[in-house]
Design an enzyme around this catalytic site. Structure first.
Site, PDB file in Angstrom:
ATOM      1  N   GLY A  34       0.848  -1.190   0.000  1.00  0.00           N
ATOM      2  CA  GLY A  34       0.000   0.000   0.000  1.00  0.00           C
ATOM      3  C   GLY A  34       0.881   1.236   0.000  1.00  0.00           C
ATOM      4  O   GLY A  34       2.109   1.147   0.173  1.00  0.00           O
ATOM      5  N   LEU A  35       0.243   2.385  -0.172  1.00  0.00           N
ATOM      6  CA  LEU A  35       0.981   3.650  -0.220  1.00  0.00           C
ATOM      7  C   LEU A  35       1.703   3.934   1.090  1.00  0.00           C
ATOM      8  O   LEU A  35       1.342   3.376   2.139  1.00  0.00           O
ATOM      9  CB  LEU A  35       0.000   4.802  -0.501  1.00  0.00           C
ATOM     10  CG  LEU A  35      -0.692   4.824  -1.860  1.00  0.00           C
ATOM     11  CD1 LEU A  35      -1.735   5.940  -1.889  1.00  0.00           C
ATOM     12  CD2 LEU A  35       0.328   5.001  -2.988  1.00  0.00           C
ATOM     13  N   SER A  36       2.687   4.803   1.039  1.00  0.00           N
ATOM     14  CA  SER A  36       3.334   5.275   2.255  1.00  0.00           C
ATOM     15  C   SER A  36       2.281   5.915   3.149  1.00  0.00           C
ATOM     16  O   SER A  36       1.444   6.683   2.666  1.00  0.00           O
ATOM     17  CB  SER A  36       4.416   6.308   1.890  1.00  0.00           C
ATOM     18  OG  SER A  36       5.025   6.789   3.048  1.00  0.00           O
ATOM     19  N   SER A 108       5.974  -1.823  -2.037  1.00  0.00           N
ATOM     20  CA  SER A 108       5.993  -2.768  -3.180  1.00  0.00           C
ATOM     21  C   SER A 108       4.987  -2.349  -4.245  1.00  0.00           C
ATOM     22  O   SER A 108       3.984  -3.035  -4.461  1.00  0.00           O
ATOM     23  CB  SER A 108       5.765  -4.210  -2.710  1.00  0.00           C
ATOM     24  OG  SER A 108       4.741  -4.364  -1.773  1.00  0.00           O
TER      25      SER A 108
HETATM   26  P1  ADP Z   1       3.253   2.810   6.214  1.00  0.00           P
HETATM   27  O1  ADP Z   1       4.045   1.738   6.909  1.00  0.00           O
HETATM   28  O2  ADP Z   1       2.182   2.258   5.314  1.00  0.00           O
HETATM   29  O3  ADP Z   1       4.074   3.867   5.560  1.00  0.00           O
HETATM   30  P2  ADP Z   1       2.728   3.778   8.877  1.00  0.00           P
HETATM   31  O4  ADP Z   1       2.146   2.615   9.624  1.00  0.00           O
HETATM   32  O5  ADP Z   1       4.179   4.092   9.075  1.00  0.00           O
HETATM   33  O6  ADP Z   1       2.394   3.573   7.318  1.00  0.00           O
HETATM   34  O7  ADP Z   1       1.930   5.118   9.166  1.00  0.00           O
HETATM   35  C1  ADP Z   1       0.547   5.167   9.155  1.00  0.00           C
HETATM   36  C2  ADP Z   1       0.116   6.305  10.074  1.00  0.00           C
HETATM   37  O8  ADP Z   1      -1.290   6.505   9.940  1.00  0.00           O
HETATM   38  C3  ADP Z   1       0.400   6.011  11.526  1.00  0.00           C
HETATM   39  O9  ADP Z   1       0.870   7.195  12.139  1.00  0.00           O
HETATM   40  C4  ADP Z   1      -0.966   5.597  12.074  1.00  0.00           C
HETATM   41  O10 ADP Z   1      -1.105   5.848  13.438  1.00  0.00           O
HETATM   42  C5  ADP Z   1      -1.890   6.489  11.233  1.00  0.00           C
HETATM   43  N1  ADP Z   1      -3.266   5.999  11.075  1.00  0.00           N
HETATM   44  C6  ADP Z   1      -4.370   6.750  11.249  1.00  0.00           C
HETATM   45  N2  ADP Z   1      -5.495   6.034  11.057  1.00  0.00           N
HETATM   46  C7  ADP Z   1      -5.088   4.788  10.720  1.00  0.00           C
HETATM   47  C8  ADP Z   1      -5.792   3.586  10.412  1.00  0.00           C
HETATM   48  N3  ADP Z   1      -7.129   3.526  10.390  1.00  0.00           N
HETATM   49  N4  ADP Z   1      -5.073   2.485  10.100  1.00  0.00           N
HETATM   50  C9  ADP Z   1      -3.704   2.533  10.112  1.00  0.00           C
HETATM   51  N5  ADP Z   1      -2.986   3.628  10.415  1.00  0.00           N
HETATM   52  C10 ADP Z   1      -3.668   4.767  10.733  1.00  0.00           C
END
Ligand code: ADP
Length: 198
Positions: A34-36, A108
């Site tokens: 998924g997206l960043s 990915s």
């Molecule tokens: P990625 O690894 O996909 O880049 P991260 O997990 O590092 O994403 O970051 C996602 C951010 O979004 C976190 O700070 C998380 O707390 C926040 N967030 C807010 N709402 C949600 C949700 N419903 N599900 C997952 N993350 C969420």
């Protein structure tokens, strides 16, 4: 395939069944894409901790973490992204073959890379789409990366100036736009348990 013709694969004397009976669960790969800022790392780490509590042996392979070690020589060009995913696909396959529950958290972005990750694993592979659109991710922007990418300080940023190919037939979708973290974590854990418990 090895490049050197003098390489011969050696067979293990320990079978998949042996490894499963040691742990009471099968190995497998749960490939979060998924997206960043879609929530991959957050959900992966929460699921890993919850599975540990239940006595299951899970380990997270995280994008930023592997780029600090195994893949520290790689950039974010299309070519290096492909190599990054190739390496972690092989690592995930080895870990799952060893009987571990591998939860990987990599953007990915390319379908081909994800298909290859599935192809190199002898253990079951599950594609998990962490669904959140670019607006949602940009609003969250926990690391300030979207802001930097919009300002032109980061090139080849997925969703901005580098493409993301949405999974066509994912094995599981976690819609983090519409579900809170707890709901998504629960759904992920339930799915993993349904696939690995013997
Ligand atoms: P990625 O690894 O996909 O880049 P991260 O997990 O590092 O994403 O970051 C996602 C951010 O979004 C976190 O700070 C998380 O707390 C926040 N967030 C807010 N709402 C949600 C949700 N419903 N599900 C997952 N993350 C969420």
């Amino acid at each position: 395939m090895p490049k050197n013709p003098n390489l011969t694969k050696v067979n293990h004397l320990v079978s998949k069944q042996d490894r499963t009976s040691n742990k009471d669960h099968r190995g497998g790969i749960f490939w979060l894409t998924g997206l960043s800022a879609s929530g991959k790392s957050t959900l992966a780490m929460r699921a890993e901790a919850a599975l540990q509590e239940k006595g299951l042996h899970a380990y997270v392979l995280d994008g930023d973490n592997v780029r600090c070690g195994l893949c520290r020589d790689l950039s974010f060009s299309d070519e290096d992204r492909e190599e990054n995913i190739r390496r972690v696909s092989e690592v995930a396959a080895l870990m799952a073959d060893a009987g571990l529950i591998v939860i990987s958290a990599f953007i990915s972005p390319f379908k081909l890379g994800r298909e290859n990750a599935r192809a190199v694993s002898s253990a079951p592979f599950h594609e998990v789409y962490i669904k959140a659109d670019i607006e949602t991710c940009e609003r969250r922007d926990p690391k300030g990366l979207y802001k930097k990418a919009r300002a032109g300080e980061i090139k080849n940023f997925t969703g901005i100036d580098s493409p993301y190919e949405v999974p066509e037939t994912p094995d599981l979708v976690l819609d983090t736009e519409n579900q809170d973290i707890e709901q998504s974590v629960q759904a992920l854990i339930e799915y993993i348990e349904s696939e690995v418990l013997v």
